[in-house]
Write an enzyme that holds these catalytic residues in place. Structure first.
Site, short mmCIF file in Angstrom:
data_model
loop_
_atom_site.label_atom_id
_atom_site.label_comp_id
_atom_site.label_asym_id
_atom_site.label_seq_id
_atom_site.Cartn_x
_atom_site.Cartn_y
_atom_site.Cartn_z
N ASP A 36 46.18 -8.22 17.28
CA ASP A 36 45.09 -8.55 18.21
C ASP A 36 43.88 -9.16 17.51
OD1 ASP A 36 44.03 -6.42 16.88
OD2 ASP A 36 43.76 -5.15 18.64
N GLY A 37 44.00 -9.39 16.19
CA GLY A 37 42.91 -10.05 15.46
C GLY A 37 41.98 -9.11 14.72
N ARG A 95 19.77 -19.63 8.22
CA ARG A 95 18.93 -20.63 8.89
C ARG A 95 18.29 -20.07 10.15
NH1 ARG A 95 22.92 -25.68 9.12
NH2 ARG A 95 24.42 -23.99 9.29
N ASP A 167 14.25 -33.31 4.74
CA ASP A 167 13.44 -32.71 5.82
C ASP A 167 12.35 -31.84 5.20
OD1 ASP A 167 14.59 -30.26 5.13
OD2 ASP A 167 16.05 -30.30 6.76
N LYS A 190 12.14 -35.22 9.52
CA LYS A 190 13.35 -35.16 10.36
C LYS A 190 13.07 -34.38 11.63
CE LYS A 190 16.72 -31.80 9.67
NZ LYS A 190 17.72 -31.06 8.89
N ARG A 192 15.24 -32.40 14.60
CA ARG A 192 16.60 -31.98 14.98
C ARG A 192 16.69 -31.97 16.50
NH1 ARG A 192 21.09 -30.09 12.99
NH2 ARG A 192 20.36 -29.90 10.84
N THR A 221 27.01 -30.05 8.90
CA THR A 221 27.73 -31.11 9.63
C THR A 221 27.56 -32.46 8.96
OG1 THR A 221 25.81 -31.71 10.98
CG2 THR A 221 27.23 -29.94 11.82
N GLY A 223 24.96 -34.23 9.29
CA GLY A 223 24.05 -35.03 10.13
C GLY A 223 22.74 -35.35 9.43
N THR A 224 22.19 -34.38 8.71
CA THR A 224 20.91 -34.59 8.00
C THR A 224 21.08 -35.69 6.95
OG1 THR A 224 20.29 -32.31 8.38
CG2 THR A 224 19.17 -33.43 6.56
#
Ligand code: R5P
Length: 301
Positions: A36-37, A95, A167, A190, A192, A221, A223-224
């Site tokens: 079941d994990g 973060r 940033d 920057k 977000r 990701t 993205g920055t």
């Protein structure tokens, strides 16, 4: 008596190197999952009266890795460990260190509280925010990979480099690199828009005809970095980028996005296993020595 190292599933490769740096075999433990994990842990070592060090980065799969660490700590406590040290090279949820809209939890504080229920000490590397040490009710040893990364970059350094903070959060970090590498610095403003989307508002500093070295605590990701490289290119920087980041998570499509850009090298550590099957020019530098020295240091808390 030397500490016993138990290695969680987040980063077995670093675990093996850390065990070797500590000069012994890792402690025997079983970690598996029920159908079941649910995670099932057994500590097979007699650790009564000894220190147990638990290596686990809390990156993806983050929830699993956090719970697995806590279960290992609980098992060690019940087996009579004298002291339990959570060794967390990449500390996830860091973060989430403040509320922005007022509608969120403070994930970093919750992590610190959870760890303190079972661990006597935390060892972490380049936390997103050094103030997180103040969240922890147990001693937190905050190590820095910056000297290691500076030395790794030094052989590529040219007088045409400019160090760039992508940033506001990276400003102090880039200044530290600037002092150590004797290079000028520039800063990006920057904004977000979402967890995957960022945009650049402005660049402060000389970047035209220079080869930028982007410095951040992590790549998630990507993205920055993508937004920074696009903005720097538009501002006349050379198509010759380097990236230095302590933690390289490469979440989602990060590798595919970064591969399309003129990135000469990404200098990072092995705080998380690097999954980059394609052509990213990753240079991953091992943290084992830094961690082993800290774990053996009798003067540290
Ligand atoms: C944010 O403040 C961090 O320092 C990094 O800039 C950020 O987490 C990187 O995330 P991503 O790669 O998803 O843009």
């Amino acid at each position: 008596m030397d500490p016993v190292l138990f290695i969680g599933r987040s980063n077995p490769e670093l675990g093996g190197k850390l065990a070797a740096a500590l000069g012994g075999e890792p402690g025997r433990c079983l970690i598996e999952e029920f159908a079941d994990g649910e995670i099932r842990v057994e500590v097979k070592e007699d650790i009564a009266g000894r220190e147990a060090c638990l290596l686990q980065s809390t990156g993806a799969p983050t929830g699993r890795n956090v719970l697995e660490l806590l279960l290992l700590a609980d098992a060690c406590r019940r087996r009579g460990a004298r002291r339990i040290t959570a060794v967390i090279p990449y500390f996830g949820y860091a973060r989430q260190d403040r509320r922005v809209s007022g509608e969120e939890p403070i994930g970093a504080r919750l992590m610190a509280d959870l760890l303190a229920t079972r661990c006597d000490r935390i060892v972490a590397v380049d936390l997103h925010n050094a103030a997180i040490e103040g969240f922890a009710s147990v001693p937190l040893v905050h190590l820095s990979a910056v000297p290691l990364l500076v030395e790794a970059f030094r052989k590529y350094r040219t007088s045409e480099n400019v160090l760039v903070a992508p940033d506001a959060g990276a400003v102090k970090l880039v200044q530290r690199y600037g002092e150590m590498l004797h290079l000028p610095v520039a800063y990006i403003e920057k904004v977000r828009k979402s967890d995957k989307e960022v945009s650049v508002q402005a660049i402060a500093g000389e970047v035209k005809d220079r080869a930028p070295v982007l410095v951040d605590d992590m790549i998630s990701t990507g993205g920055t970095m993508v937004a920074a490289i696009e903005a720097l290119t538009e501002a006349g920087a050379r198509a010759d980028f380097s990236i230095i980041a302590s933690h390289c998570l490469l979440a989602g499509r990060a590798a595919a996005k970064l591969e399309k850009l003129p990135i000469r090298r990404i200098i990072t550590t092995d705080s998380m296993p690097t999954r980059s099957p394609n052509g990213l020019p990753l240079e991953s530098h091992p943290l084992a020595r830094l961690l082993a020295d800290a774990l053996r240091d009798p003067v540290r808390p």
